[in-house]
Design a protein around this motif. Structure first.
Motif, PDB file in Angstrom:
ATOM      1  N   SER A  75       2.184   3.221  13.180  1.00  0.00           N
ATOM      2  CA  SER A  75       1.042   4.121  13.005  1.00  0.00           C
ATOM      3  C   SER A  75       0.253   3.817  11.741  1.00  0.00           C
ATOM      4  O   SER A  75      -0.745   4.482  11.461  1.00  0.00           O
ATOM      5  CB  SER A  75       1.519   5.574  12.978  1.00  0.00           C
ATOM      6  N   GLY A  76       0.691   2.824  10.943  1.00  0.00           N
ATOM      7  CA  GLY A  76      -0.045   2.419   9.761  1.00  0.00           C
ATOM      8  C   GLY A  76       0.203   3.278   8.542  1.00  0.00           C
ATOM      9  O   GLY A  76      -0.565   3.230   7.578  1.00  0.00           O
ATOM     10  N   ARG A  77       1.310   4.048   8.552  1.00  0.00           N
ATOM     11  CA  ARG A  77       1.608   4.934   7.420  1.00  0.00           C
ATOM     12  C   ARG A  77       2.760   4.416   6.565  1.00  0.00           C
ATOM     13  O   ARG A  77       3.229   5.080   5.653  1.00  0.00           O
ATOM     14  CB  ARG A  77       1.922   6.347   7.930  1.00  0.00           C
ATOM     15  N   LEU A  78       3.235   3.216   6.865  1.00  0.00           N
ATOM     16  CA  LEU A  78       4.300   2.557   6.104  1.00  0.00           C
ATOM     17  C   LEU A  78       4.067   1.056   6.228  1.00  0.00           C
ATOM     18  O   LEU A  78       3.726   0.572   7.305  1.00  0.00           O
ATOM     19  CB  LEU A  78       5.667   2.949   6.679  1.00  0.00           C
ATOM     20  N   ASP A  79       4.226   0.333   5.121  1.00  0.00           N
ATOM     21  CA  ASP A  79       3.935  -1.105   5.165  1.00  0.00           C
ATOM     22  C   ASP A  79       4.946  -1.885   5.993  1.00  0.00           C
ATOM     23  O   ASP A  79       4.588  -2.888   6.630  1.00  0.00           O
ATOM     24  CB  ASP A  79       3.925  -1.675   3.740  1.00  0.00           C
ATOM     25  N   GLY A  80       6.200  -1.469   5.966  1.00  0.00           N
ATOM     26  CA  GLY A  80       7.202  -2.224   6.700  1.00  0.00           C
ATOM     27  C   GLY A  80       8.529  -1.491   6.724  1.00  0.00           C
ATOM     28  O   GLY A  80       8.758  -0.541   5.958  1.00  0.00           O
ATOM     29  N   PHE A  81       9.405  -1.940   7.612  1.00  0.00           N
ATOM     30  CA  PHE A  81      10.750  -1.379   7.708  1.00  0.00           C
ATOM     31  C   PHE A  81      11.734  -2.528   7.856  1.00  0.00           C
ATOM     32  O   PHE A  81      11.461  -3.507   8.551  1.00  0.00           O
ATOM     33  CB  PHE A  81      10.879  -0.429   8.902  1.00  0.00           C
ATOM     34  N   VAL A  82      12.899  -2.400   7.201  1.00  0.00           N
ATOM     35  CA  VAL A  82      13.880  -3.484   7.172  1.00  0.00           C
ATOM     36  C   VAL A  82      15.205  -3.019   7.765  1.00  0.00           C
ATOM     37  O   VAL A  82      15.792  -2.021   7.311  1.00  0.00           O
ATOM     38  CB  VAL A  82      14.111  -3.982   5.728  1.00  0.00           C
ATOM     39  N   ILE A  83      15.642  -3.732   8.778  1.00  0.00           N
ATOM     40  CA  ILE A  83      16.964  -3.534   9.359  1.00  0.00           C
ATOM     41  C   ILE A  83      17.367  -4.863   9.997  1.00  0.00           C
ATOM     42  O   ILE A  83      16.536  -5.769  10.140  1.00  0.00           O
ATOM     43  CB  ILE A  83      16.962  -2.367  10.373  1.00  0.00           C
ATOM     44  N   LYS A 103       0.829  -1.208   0.000  1.00  0.00           N
ATOM     45  CA  LYS A 103       0.000   0.000   0.000  1.00  0.00           C
ATOM     46  C   LYS A 103       0.863   1.258   0.000  1.00  0.00           C
ATOM     47  O   LYS A 103       0.747   2.111  -0.868  1.00  0.00           O
ATOM     48  CB  LYS A 103      -0.933  -0.008   1.204  1.00  0.00           C
ATOM     49  N   TYR A 104       1.749   1.367   0.980  1.00  0.00           N
ATOM     50  CA  TYR A 104       2.589   2.555   1.108  1.00  0.00           C
ATOM     51  C   TYR A 104       4.049   2.297   0.714  1.00  0.00           C
ATOM     52  O   TYR A 104       4.814   3.235   0.516  1.00  0.00           O
ATOM     53  CB  TYR A 104       2.565   3.081   2.545  1.00  0.00           C
ATOM     54  N   GLY A 105       4.437   1.038   0.648  1.00  0.00           N
ATOM     55  CA  GLY A 105       5.828   0.700   0.410  1.00  0.00           C
ATOM     56  C   GLY A 105       6.580   0.441   1.705  1.00  0.00           C
ATOM     57  O   GLY A 105       6.043   0.602   2.807  1.00  0.00           O
ATOM     58  N   LEU A 106       7.815   0.005   1.559  1.00  0.00           N
ATOM     59  CA  LEU A 106       8.680  -0.286   2.706  1.00  0.00           C
ATOM     60  C   LEU A 106       9.899   0.620   2.663  1.00  0.00           C
ATOM     61  O   LEU A 106      10.254   1.166   1.620  1.00  0.00           O
ATOM     62  CB  LEU A 106       9.133  -1.754   2.693  1.00  0.00           C
ATOM     63  N   SER A 107      10.563   0.751   3.808  1.00  0.00           N
ATOM     64  CA  SER A 107      11.736   1.610   3.882  1.00  0.00           C
ATOM     65  C   SER A 107      12.875   0.892   4.588  1.00  0.00           C
ATOM     66  O   SER A 107      12.665  -0.123   5.267  1.00  0.00           O
ATOM     67  CB  SER A 107      11.406   2.917   4.607  1.00  0.00           C
ATOM     68  N   SER A 108      14.076   1.427   4.393  1.00  0.00           N
ATOM     69  CA  SER A 108      15.292   0.925   5.017  1.00  0.00           C
ATOM     70  C   SER A 108      16.309   2.062   4.950  1.00  0.00           C
ATOM     71  O   SER A 108      16.178   2.938   4.082  1.00  0.00           O
ATOM     72  CB  SER A 108      15.808  -0.318   4.267  1.00  0.00           C
ATOM     73  N   PRO A 109      17.302   2.097   5.822  1.00  0.00           N
ATOM     74  CA  PRO A 109      18.236   3.227   5.803  1.00  0.00           C
ATOM     75  C   PRO A 109      18.925   3.410   4.454  1.00  0.00           C
ATOM     76  O   PRO A 109      19.331   2.450   3.808  1.00  0.00           O
ATOM     77  CB  PRO A 109      19.246   2.859   6.898  1.00  0.00           C
ATOM     78  N   LEU A 110      19.067   4.655   4.044  1.00  0.00           N
ATOM     79  CA  LEU A 110      19.709   5.008   2.786  1.00  0.00           C
ATOM     80  C   LEU A 110      21.166   4.534   2.793  1.00  0.00           C
ATOM     81  O   LEU A 110      21.879   4.686   3.781  1.00  0.00           O
ATOM     82  CB  LEU A 110      19.662   6.523   2.590  1.00  0.00           C
ATOM     83  N   GLY A 111      21.588   3.922   1.686  1.00  0.00           N
ATOM     84  CA  GLY A 111      22.955   3.430   1.575  1.00  0.00           C
ATOM     85  C   GLY A 111      23.121   1.972   1.956  1.00  0.00           C
ATOM     86  O   GLY A 111      24.170   1.384   1.718  1.00  0.00           O
TER      87      GLY A 111
END
Length: 264
Positions: free
Chosen positions: A186-194, A149-157
């Motif tokens: 908070s439901g504003r990002l699908d997931g985070f990877v670390i 829905k919103y995509g996932l994020s992870s630290p740049l680099g």
């Protein structure tokens, strides 16, 4: 007596030249500003079991190799640039990729001869799970995502950031781990990877255990390494190998104890 004194003076005069010929006595190592428990921890904190897994391992390896460490902390991209310029002797931790041969010399790696990185000299073996809300509809089968829905994020680099982009799953905003996990909760990002242990420590620190989970299939599994600058390796190849060998030996000898102390 006078002959003995003359011999002693001669040894003292030659000692600095001998040490110089053997190579430097210190390694300038750069790592990220942000602490990532249990691998790097704040200095002089009585509530922590030590400086962190990686710092303990590297310090023990340096001592074994007859070196001291000049620790330097910078934003990760500055560490990479400093390594490429030879302004520091090494950075950590990083995952090898072919394009990263331009950063520095990874242990055992010889691109021209097709020689791979020697994983016995790794810092640590890690995996990168996906943190999501417990009520998420997002799924990941190791090849593709469903119900984005919103995509996932992870630290740049990070390699995980690159991998998410390749999969077409990367959110438009790049976030630090604490902010990313809060947005997921908070439901504003699908997931985070670390990295798994860093993720678990942050989730606990942010009191998000009730809201967040880690999906069973990690985004990737890899080895962390400590590459040295091309300049350092070209001038001191034997010292570099001695340090990497000591690193591998220290990890094998101390991994169980470090896991018990830092990952109870």
């Amino acid at each position: 007596m006078q002959a003995a004194i003359r011999n002693l003076l001669l040894v003292l005069l030659l000692l600095p030249q001998t040490l110089k010929a053997e190579g430097p006595s210190a390694l300038r190592l750069c790592y990220q500003l942000q602490d990532h428990p249990p691998f790097t921890l704040p200095a002089n904190n009585a509530q922590t079991p030590g400086p962190g897994i990686l710092l303990e391992l590297i310090q023990a390896a340096a001592t074994q190799a007859g070196l001291t460490i000049d620790w330097q902390r910078q934003p990760w991209k500055r560490c990479i640039l400093a390594l490429q310029r030879g302004d520091v002797d090494g950075i950590f931790p990083t995952i090898w990729q072919a394009e990263r041969d331009t950063w520095g010399q990874f242990p055992g790696r010889d691109p021209q001869a097709g020689q791979p990185v020697q994983r016995q000299y790794r810092l640590w073996q890690v995996d990168y799970p996906i943190a999501t809300r417990r009520d998420t509809r997002l799924s990941w089968d190791g090849q593709r995502f469903a119900n984005l829905k919103y995509g996932l994020s992870s630290p740049l680099g990070y390699l995980t950031h690159q991998r998410l982009a390749e999969l077409g799953a990367l959110a438009s905003v790049s976030l630090q781990p604490d902010k990313g996990l809060q947005l997921v909760a908070s439901g504003r990002l699908d997931g985070f990877v670390i990295e798994r242990n860093i993720s678990l420590a942050l989730i606990a620190q942010l009191h998000l255990q009730e809201q967040l989970q880690l999906l069973p299939q990690p985004l990737l599994q890899a080895d962390w390494h400590l590459p040295l600058s091309h300049t350092f390796y070209q001038h001191h190849p034997q010292l570099a190998v001695r340090f990497w060998q000591a690193l591998g030996q220290q990890r094998e000898a101390r991994e169980a104890e470090l896991r018990q102390r830092y990952m109870p």
